[in-house]
Design a protein around this motif. Structure first.
Motif, mmCIF file in Angstrom:
data_model
loop_
_atom_site.group_PDB
_atom_site.id
_atom_site.type_symbol
_atom_site.label_atom_id
_atom_site.label_comp_id
_atom_site.label_asym_id
_atom_site.label_seq_id
_atom_site.Cartn_x
_atom_site.Cartn_y
_atom_site.Cartn_z
ATOM 1 N N PRO A 199 1.474 7.993 -4.126
ATOM 2 C CA PRO A 199 2.146 8.915 -5.052
ATOM 3 C C PRO A 199 3.443 9.464 -4.450
ATOM 4 O O PRO A 199 3.541 9.697 -3.245
ATOM 5 C CB PRO A 199 1.113 10.034 -5.242
ATOM 6 N N ASN A 200 4.442 9.641 -5.318
ATOM 7 C CA ASN A 200 5.753 10.204 -4.966
ATOM 8 C C ASN A 200 6.617 9.263 -4.139
ATOM 9 O O ASN A 200 7.649 9.682 -3.619
ATOM 10 C CB ASN A 200 5.617 11.532 -4.218
ATOM 11 N N VAL A 201 6.225 8.003 -3.996
ATOM 12 C CA VAL A 201 7.060 7.032 -3.282
ATOM 13 C C VAL A 201 7.848 6.228 -4.306
ATOM 14 O O VAL A 201 7.278 5.593 -5.194
ATOM 15 C CB VAL A 201 6.213 6.107 -2.392
ATOM 16 N N GLU A 202 9.175 6.262 -4.173
ATOM 17 C CA GLU A 202 10.047 5.529 -5.090
ATOM 18 C C GLU A 202 10.292 4.107 -4.612
ATOM 19 O O GLU A 202 10.319 3.165 -5.410
ATOM 20 C CB GLU A 202 11.373 6.274 -5.223
ATOM 21 N N ALA A 203 10.494 3.959 -3.307
ATOM 22 C CA ALA A 203 10.749 2.630 -2.750
ATOM 23 C C ALA A 203 10.349 2.641 -1.288
ATOM 24 O O ALA A 203 10.433 3.668 -0.607
ATOM 25 C CB ALA A 203 12.219 2.230 -2.905
ATOM 26 N N ALA A 204 9.921 1.483 -0.793
ATOM 27 C CA ALA A 204 9.527 1.357 0.609
ATOM 28 C C ALA A 204 9.798 -0.063 1.064
ATOM 29 O O ALA A 204 9.647 -1.017 0.290
ATOM 30 C CB ALA A 204 8.053 1.704 0.800
ATOM 31 N N MET A 226 9.755 1.327 9.081
ATOM 32 C CA MET A 226 9.539 1.383 7.648
ATOM 33 C C MET A 226 10.401 2.487 7.063
ATOM 34 O O MET A 226 10.399 3.625 7.552
ATOM 35 C CB MET A 226 8.065 1.629 7.327
ATOM 36 N N LEU A 227 11.160 2.149 6.007
ATOM 37 C CA LEU A 227 11.959 3.122 5.269
ATOM 38 C C LEU A 227 11.230 3.466 3.982
ATOM 39 O O LEU A 227 10.796 2.568 3.239
ATOM 40 C CB LEU A 227 13.338 2.555 4.942
ATOM 41 N N VAL A 228 11.087 4.754 3.715
ATOM 42 C CA VAL A 228 10.381 5.212 2.522
ATOM 43 C C VAL A 228 11.238 6.257 1.826
ATOM 44 O O VAL A 228 11.660 7.236 2.449
ATOM 45 C CB VAL A 228 9.001 5.805 2.870
ATOM 46 N N ARG A 229 11.494 6.041 0.532
ATOM 47 C CA ARG A 229 12.213 7.027 -0.272
ATOM 48 C C ARG A 229 11.221 7.752 -1.171
ATOM 49 O O ARG A 229 10.449 7.123 -1.898
ATOM 50 C CB ARG A 229 13.293 6.369 -1.127
ATOM 51 N N SER A 230 11.252 9.085 -1.091
ATOM 52 C CA SER A 230 10.375 9.897 -1.925
ATOM 53 C C SER A 230 10.971 10.034 -3.316
ATOM 54 O O SER A 230 12.176 10.259 -3.473
ATOM 55 C CB SER A 230 10.173 11.275 -1.298
ATOM 56 N N ALA A 231 10.111 9.914 -4.335
ATOM 57 C CA ALA A 231 10.580 10.067 -5.703
ATOM 58 C C ALA A 231 11.065 11.485 -5.973
ATOM 59 O O ALA A 231 11.948 11.707 -6.792
ATOM 60 C CB ALA A 231 9.462 9.698 -6.690
ATOM 61 N N ALA A 232 10.500 12.466 -5.249
ATOM 62 C CA ALA A 232 10.895 13.861 -5.435
ATOM 63 C C ALA A 232 12.028 14.271 -4.503
ATOM 64 O O ALA A 232 12.425 15.435 -4.481
ATOM 65 C CB ALA A 232 9.689 14.775 -5.215
ATOM 66 N N ALA A 267 15.365 1.378 -0.856
ATOM 67 C CA ALA A 267 15.176 2.727 -0.317
ATOM 68 C C ALA A 267 16.507 3.345 0.102
ATOM 69 O O ALA A 267 16.730 4.544 -0.058
ATOM 70 C CB ALA A 267 14.202 2.696 0.855
ATOM 71 N N LEU A 268 17.397 2.522 0.634
ATOM 72 C CA LEU A 268 18.712 3.013 1.049
ATOM 73 C C LEU A 268 19.698 3.097 -0.110
ATOM 74 O O LEU A 268 20.777 3.669 0.029
ATOM 75 C CB LEU A 268 19.295 2.092 2.125
ATOM 76 N N ARG A 269 19.322 2.515 -1.275
ATOM 77 C CA ARG A 269 20.203 2.472 -2.450
ATOM 78 C C ARG A 269 21.542 1.812 -2.108
ATOM 79 O O ARG A 269 22.615 2.320 -2.412
ATOM 80 C CB ARG A 269 20.424 3.866 -3.030
ATOM 81 N N VAL A 270 21.438 0.687 -1.414
ATOM 82 C CA VAL A 270 22.625 -0.070 -1.044
ATOM 83 C C VAL A 270 23.174 -0.762 -2.294
ATOM 84 O O VAL A 270 22.428 -1.389 -3.060
ATOM 85 C CB VAL A 270 22.291 -1.108 0.043
ATOM 86 N N GLU A 271 24.459 -0.660 -2.506
ATOM 87 C CA GLU A 271 25.086 -1.218 -3.692
ATOM 88 C C GLU A 271 25.496 -2.673 -3.444
ATOM 89 O O GLU A 271 26.164 -2.985 -2.456
ATOM 90 C CB GLU A 271 26.327 -0.396 -4.072
ATOM 91 N N MET A 272 25.104 -3.538 -4.365
ATOM 92 C CA MET A 272 25.515 -4.929 -4.313
ATOM 93 C C MET A 272 26.907 -5.054 -4.930
ATOM 94 O O MET A 272 27.152 -4.612 -6.048
ATOM 95 C CB MET A 272 24.525 -5.818 -5.078
ATOM 96 N N VAL A 273 27.818 -5.671 -4.186
ATOM 97 C CA VAL A 273 29.175 -5.883 -4.679
ATOM 98 C C VAL A 273 29.283 -7.216 -5.414
ATOM 99 O O VAL A 273 29.999 -7.336 -6.425
ATOM 100 C CB VAL A 273 30.182 -5.839 -3.516
ATOM 101 N N ALA A 274 28.566 -8.196 -4.948
ATOM 102 C CA ALA A 274 28.587 -9.531 -5.556
ATOM 103 C C ALA A 274 27.260 -10.209 -5.268
ATOM 104 O O ALA A 274 26.567 -9.889 -4.290
ATOM 105 C CB ALA A 274 29.748 -10.366 -5.014
ATOM 106 N N ARG A 289 0.834 -1.220 0.000
ATOM 107 C CA ARG A 289 0.000 0.000 0.000
ATOM 108 C C ARG A 289 0.857 1.253 0.000
ATOM 109 O O ARG A 289 0.585 2.215 -0.726
ATOM 110 C CB ARG A 289 -0.903 -0.017 1.235
ATOM 111 N N VAL A 290 1.932 1.271 0.796
ATOM 112 C CA VAL A 290 2.803 2.443 0.853
ATOM 113 C C VAL A 290 3.540 2.619 -0.468
ATOM 114 O O VAL A 290 3.702 3.736 -0.962
ATOM 115 C CB VAL A 290 3.797 2.317 2.023
ATOM 116 N N SER A 291 3.991 1.520 -1.082
ATOM 117 C CA SER A 291 4.712 1.617 -2.354
ATOM 118 C C SER A 291 3.840 2.200 -3.447
ATOM 119 O O SER A 291 4.354 2.812 -4.389
ATOM 120 C CB SER A 291 5.227 0.230 -2.772
ATOM 121 N N GLY A 292 2.528 2.026 -3.338
ATOM 122 C CA GLY A 292 1.613 2.580 -4.329
ATOM 123 C C GLY A 292 1.211 4.016 -4.066
ATOM 124 O O GLY A 292 0.446 4.598 -4.849
#
Length: 864
Positions: A550-555, A690-696, A599-606, A545-548
Motif C-alpha cells: 500500500p502507498n507505493v507508486e513505483a518501485a 531499490m528505489l521506491v516512490r510513495s504514492a502519498a 520511481a525517478l520520473r525520468v523523462e524520455m526524450v526519444a 511484492r514491494v510494488s503491491g
C-alpha cells in the motif's frame, strides 16, 4: 619562637595585609590568641591555615572585629554571593539581559568545541595516521586488482580492501539490520581502537576455507546479547552465514566509518567468479618506512599501467594515470575541517565580544548605582569592598550563564551533525566529558575576569572617593567595540548571504529526476551465491511484492543512485564508426529497470523505456542520455543505432532504444557527463539498491518496504533507507553546511552588536546626564537630544558596515569555489545585510535616545 605563636613569615604577611586597617594592632593580637588556641587543639598546619584565612577575611571586610568562634571556610564568599543574589534580584531585566547574552555565547562556543573535538576523534580511525593512506579513493576496485597491487606494489608494507554493506544479525527469533564492513585483517590491525573483549581479525581468518568469524560492536553487543561477555566464542548467524564471534569492540568504535557495528574478514579467492568483474572495494594501505604519498602515488600508477598493458581489453591504455594517494586522516578530517574550524573561531570571537558587551552593561549599571555606592562609602565601606561586590555579582552571573550555556551547548552539539551530509564522520562530544568540563570552566573564569574586571578597573581608576566617574563627550573605546562588532556581523552576514544564494541556485538546478517521496534502500547480495538467472528471479519477485505494498507508486532496481553512489565508467564504441578501446569516449554506466526509471520520473526524450520484454535472451538494448547522444552523433537521431560498452566484447552491439533527459549523478557544479542505462534483466549485478516512490509523497514507508522484502527473502541484508530529498540536499555539501553555520554566527554577531551599541549609548547618556539636564534647562528640545543619540548609533553602525563590507569583498575570493551561479560581489548579498545592520543599529539606539529626551532637568542637576 614560642610554640603558641605563628611562624614569623605568617606574622609579617598579616602585618602587611592589615597595615591599612585602623584596628590592625588589636586585630593582630586577637589573631595571635586565636592561633594559640587552635594550635593546641588542632595542630600547627590547621592553625596556620586558620590564621592566614582570617587575616585575609578581615582585610576584605574592612573591619577589625574578629570572630574566633566561627571557622567555616570561605564564609565571606558565601556572604558576598548572598548579597550579589539579592542585588541582582532587584534588577531582573538587567540580570536576565547579562545572563542571556553570556548563555548564548557560552552555548555556541561549547557546541562548537564539543563537535570539533568529537569530529576530530571520530575521523581519525587509524593507529598510525602518518602511514595509513587511502589509495585512489575516487575509484572502487575488484579483488583481483587488490591482489595485484599487493603482489607488485613496492611502496607499502600492507595493502587491504574495505567493502561497506548492510548485514543482518540473527539472534533466536529476532533479526537486526545494521552496518557492516568486510575488511582485510591488515587494515583491522591498523585501526586505532582494538577489541575490548577477545581478539580482532587475523591473517588466517582471510584464508579461503577458513572458519567464518566476526567481530561485533559494543552497541550491538549490548542490544542483542545484553552485554554478556561469554558471547566471545559463540556462533551467530550474520546475513545467513554462521560465524564465530571472536571479539567485541569498545564503545563508539565505529571505524573505518560511521555506523559500522559488524567486522568480517575480506577473503581473496581467485576461484570466485566475481574476483575480477566485481569492482566494489575501497583500498587503503600502510606506507613503508620513509615512503611519501607522492612516491606511493607513483607506485600505484606504475602497477595500474602494468595491468592495462597485460589486459588491454579490460583496461584503457591510460588506466591509472590519474591515480591518487591521500593520508586517511587528511581525507576524512579535511572534508569537515574548514566549516568546523570556522565555527570554532567564530564562536570564540563571539564569546569574547559578549563578555566585553556585558562589561559595558555593568559599567552602565554602575553609573546608575552611583548614589547607592556613595551611600556605601559614606557608611564606611572601603574601595576594596565595592570592588568585591562587583566581582561577586559578575561571578554569580558568570556561573548562572555557564550553567545555562552548558544546557544550550549540549542541545546544539546534538543538532550540528545533522547539518552535515549523512556519513560524514561527525560525533558531538558528550557534554560531561573531561575536555568539555575543562573548556566551560575556563570560559567561565575568563568571562568572570572580563565581566567583573572591566567595571572594577573602571571604578578603581576613578580619582574621586565618592565614586564619581568622569564624563566624556565621546563614546570612546566602547564605540570602537561597536564598530568592530558591526564589521564582524556585516562580514559574516554577507558571506552567509553569498553562500545562501549559491545554495538557492543549486536548488533551482534541473536534476533530471524528481527526488520527492523517493527512498533508496541498499540491498546486499544474498548470503548464498546465486546464478544470474536465480538472482534475476529473486529481484523480480521482490519488486513485484514491494510494488503491491500500500502507498507505493513505483518501485525498481538501480545499480547506483544519482548523487549518492559512485557509478562505474565504461568506454563506448560505435558500430557505424568503430574505434580502439583506448580512443573511445567513456560514459557512466547504470543498471536499471523500468520500475526504477518510473520511481525517478525520468523523462524520455526519444524512443521508449525498458519493458518486461527486454529480458535475458532477447536482443540486447540500451538507453542513453542526451549528453552521450550529443557526444556520439551530435544532432542526429540515435534511436535504432548500435553501440558496444563492454571492452571484453568490443563488437557485441547493443541497440539504442531510447534517450532520456540528463540526470545529475555527480558533483552538482559540474556539467552533466555522458551516461547509459542497461536493463537489469540482461545485465548481472550483485549489489543493487531499490528505489521506491510513495504514492502519498512520504519517505516514512521504509519499515513497510523492509517487511515486504523480508517476506520474499528473510535473510537478504537490507540497509537503512535514504530519502532522495536528503541525498539531494547533502549533494550541496560544503556550501549548505557553511551557510548554516555562518548564518548562526552572523545572527549572534548581529544580536551582540545591538547589545554593545545599546550599552555604549546607554553609558554615554548616563555619563552626560548632568550636561543633558543643563541643555534641557536652557531650552534645548528633547527631540534634538534624542536625534543626536540616534545619529551617534547610526554613525557607529554605518562605519562598521563599511569596514565589514570591504572585508567581505576581500574574503569572497576565498569561497569562490563554493559559489555556484552567482558572482562573489553579488549586489543583493552585499546590500541586504548592510540594510539589516543599519536597522538593527537604529533600534538598538532607540531606548537610550528616548531616555536622553526624558531626563528631568532638575533631578539631573541635583544628581550632578
Amino acid at each position: 619562637m614560642s610554640a603558641t605563636r605563628p611562624s614569623r613569615w605568617l606574622e609579617r604577611l598579616a602585618e602587611r595585609i592589615l597595615a591599612s586597617d585602623p584596628h590592625g594592632d588589636s586585630t593582630l593580637g586577637d589573631l595571635a590568641e586565636g592561633y594559640a588556641q587552635r594550635r593546641r587543639q588542632r595542630g600547627r598546619l590547621r592553625a596556620d591555615a586558620w590564621y592566614l584565612r582570617h587575616a585575609l577575611s578581615i582585610a576584605m571586610h574592612g573591619t577589625g572585629e574578629l570572630d574566633t568562634t566561627r571557622s567555616g571556610p570561605f564564609e565571606w564568599v558565601r556572604q558576598e554571593i548572598g548579597v550579589a543574589l539579592r542585588t541582582l534580584r532587584r534588577r531582573p531585566g538587567f540580570t536576565l539581559g547579562v545572563c542571556g547574552v553570556l548563555m548564548a555565547a557560552f552555548g555556541a562556543a561549547l557546541a562548537a568545541f564539543a563537535v570539533t573535538v568529537g569530529t576530530y576523534e571520530a575521523s581519525h580511525w587509524w593507529a598510525d595516521e602518518d602511514r595509513t593512506v587511502l589509495i585512489w579513493p575516487e575509484r572502487v576496485f575488484s579483488r583481483g586488482q587488490l591482489d595485484v597491487l599487493r603482489a607488485e606494489g613496492r611502496a607499502f608494507d600492507a595493502v587491504g580492501g574495505m567493502l561497506r554493506r548492510p548485514v543482518i544479525l540473527s539472534v533466536a527469533d529476532r533479526s537486526t539490520s545494521t552496518g557492516g564492513v568486510m575488511l582485510s585483517p591488515e587494515l583491522f590491525a591498523a585501526l586505532r581502537q582494538q577489541p575490548r573483549l577477545g581478539r580482532g581479525l587475523e591473517l588466517d581468518d582471510a584464508r579461503p576455507g577458513a572458519e567464518p568469524v566476526v567481530v561485533i560492536g559494543h552497541g550491538l553487543w549490548q542490544r542483542s546479547f545484553g552485554g554478556d561477555p561469554s558471547i566471545v566464542g559463540e556462533v551467530v548467524e550474520v546475513s545467513g552465514v554462521r560465524r564465530r564471534v571472536v571479539g567485541v569492540m569498545p564503545a563508539r568504535a565505529e571505524q573505518p566509518g560511521p555506523g559500522t557495528e559488524v567486522w568480517t574478514p575480506l577473503i581473496l579467492d581467485p576461484r570466485d567468479p566475481d574476483f575480477w568483474p566485481a569492482r566494489e572495494l575501497e583500498l587503503a594501505g600502510l606506507l613503508a618506512p620513509g615512503v611519501t604519498t607522492v612516491v606511493a602515488r607513483d607506485d600505484v600508477r606504475r602497477v595500474m599501467a602494468g595491468l592495462a598493458r597485460r589486459f588491454p581489453f579490460f583496461f584503457r591504455p591510460d588506466f591509472g594515470s590519474d591515480a591518487t594517494v591521500f593520508r586517511s586522516s587528511d581525507r576524512a578530517w579535511g572534508a569537515v575541517a574548514t566549516p568546523l574550524l570556522l565555527l570554532l573561531a567564530g564562536t570564540a570571537l563571539l564569546l569574547l565580544v559578549a563578555a566585553i558587551d556585558v562589561g559595558n552593561l555593568v559599567v552602565a549599571r554602575a553609573l546608575e548605582r552611583k548614589n547607592e555606592l556613595k551611600v556605601r562609602v559614606a557608611l564606611g565601606a572601603s574601595r576594596w569592598q565595592v570592588v568585591r561586590q562587583i566581582l561577586a555579582e559578575s561571578g554569580t552571573q558568570a556561573v548562572i550563564a555557564a550553567a545555562g550555556g552548558w544546557l544550550i551547548g549540549a542541545a546544539l552539539a546534538r543538532q550540528v551533525p545533522a547539518l552535515f551530509p549523512l556519513g560524514t564522520p561527525v560525533v558531538a562530544a558528550a557534554p560531561t566529558s573531561v575536555s568539555v568540563v575543562f573548556f566551560i570552566g575556563t570560559m567561565t573564569l575568563l568571562s568572570w575576569l572580563l565581566v567583573g574586571g572591566i567595571p572594577a578597573l573602571h571604578f578603581l581608576a576613578s580619582t574621586r572617593a565618592d565614586v564619581t566617574v568622569r564624563s566624556r563627550a565621546r563614546v570612546g573605546a566602547a564605540g570602537g567595540l561597536v564598530i568592530a562588532q558591526a564589521a564582524l556581523a556585516t562580514a559574516l552576514l554577507i558571506t552567509a548571504a553569498l553562500l545562501l544564494r549559491s545554495v538557492r541556485s543549486l536548488e533551482r538546478l534541473q536534476l533530471g529526476f524528481d527526488p520527492s517521496g523517493v527512498i533508496a534502500l541498499p540491498v546486499a547480495p544474498p548470503p548464498t551465491p546465486l546464478s544470474p538467472a536465480q538472482l534475476q528471479s529473486l529481484q523480480h519477485r521482490i519488486e513485484a511484492r514491494v510494488s503491491g505494498t500500500p502507498n507505493v507508486e513505483a518501485a525498481g532496481w538501480i545499480s547506483a543512485v544519482p548523487l549518492l553512489d559512485v557509478a562505474l565508467e565504461a568506454p563506448v564504441n560505435r558500430e557505424d564508426e568503430p574505434m580502439e578501446v583506448g580512443a573511445a569516449p567513456t560514459a557512466t554506466q547504470f543498471v536499471v529497470d523500468a520500475g526504477a526509471l518510473a520511481a525517478l520520473r525520468v523523462e524520455m526524450v526519444a524512443g521508449r523505456a525498458f519493458t518486461d520484454a527486454d529480458a535475458a535472451g532477447s536482443p540486447p538494448v540500451i538507453i542513453i542520455n542526451e549528453a552521450l547522444a550529443r557526444t556520439l552523433w551530435q544532432d542526429r537521431d540515435p534511436v535504432g543505432r548500435r553501440i558496444a560498452v563492454d571492452p571484453h566484447a568490443w563488437d557485441r552491439w547493443i541497440t539504442v532504444i531510447g534517450v532520456v533527459r540528463d540526470l545529475r549523478y555527480g558533483d552538482l557544479a559540474r556539467p552533466v557527463q555522458p551516461a547509459f542505462y542497461l536493463p537489469r534483466q540482461q545485465t548481472y549485478t550483485a549489489s543493487m539498491r531499490m528505489l521506491v516512490r510513495s504514492a502519498a509523497g512520504s519517505t516514512s514507508i521504509g519499515p513497510e518496504i523492509r517487511a515486504a522484502i523480508a517476506d520474499v527473502s528473510p535473510d537478504l541484508p537490507v540497509g537503512d533507507g535514504r530519502a532522495l530529498t536528503t541525498v539531494t540536499r547533502d549533494a550541496q555539501g560544503p556550501a549548505r553546511v557553511m551557510t548554516s553555520l555562518l548564518s548562526v554566527l552572523a545572527l549572534l554577531a548581529t544580536a551582540l552588536g545591538a547589545v554593545g551599541l545599546h550599552a555604549s549609548l546607554a553609558g554615554w547618556v548616563a555619563r552626560r546626564r548632568t550636561e543633558i539636564g543643563t541643555r534641557l534647562a536652557l531650552g534645548a528640545m528633547p527631540r534634538e537630544l534624542s536625534g543626536r543619540v540616534l545619529a551617534t548609533g547610526l554613525g557607529l553602525t554605518g562605519f562598521g558596515v563599511l569596514i565589514g563590507s570591504a572585508a567581505a569583498a576581500l574574503a569572497s575570493r576565498s569561497i569562490r569555489s563554493l559559489l555556484f551561479g552567482i558572482s562573489p560581489l553579488d549586489p543583493v548579498a552585499f546590500v541586504a545585510p548592510a540594510v539589516l545592520l543599519l536597522v538593527v543599529g537604529v533600534l538598538a539606539a532607540a531606548i537610550p535616545a528616548v531616555r536622553a529626551a526624558a531626563v528631568a532637568p532638575a533631578q539631573a542637576l541635583r544628581d550632578g
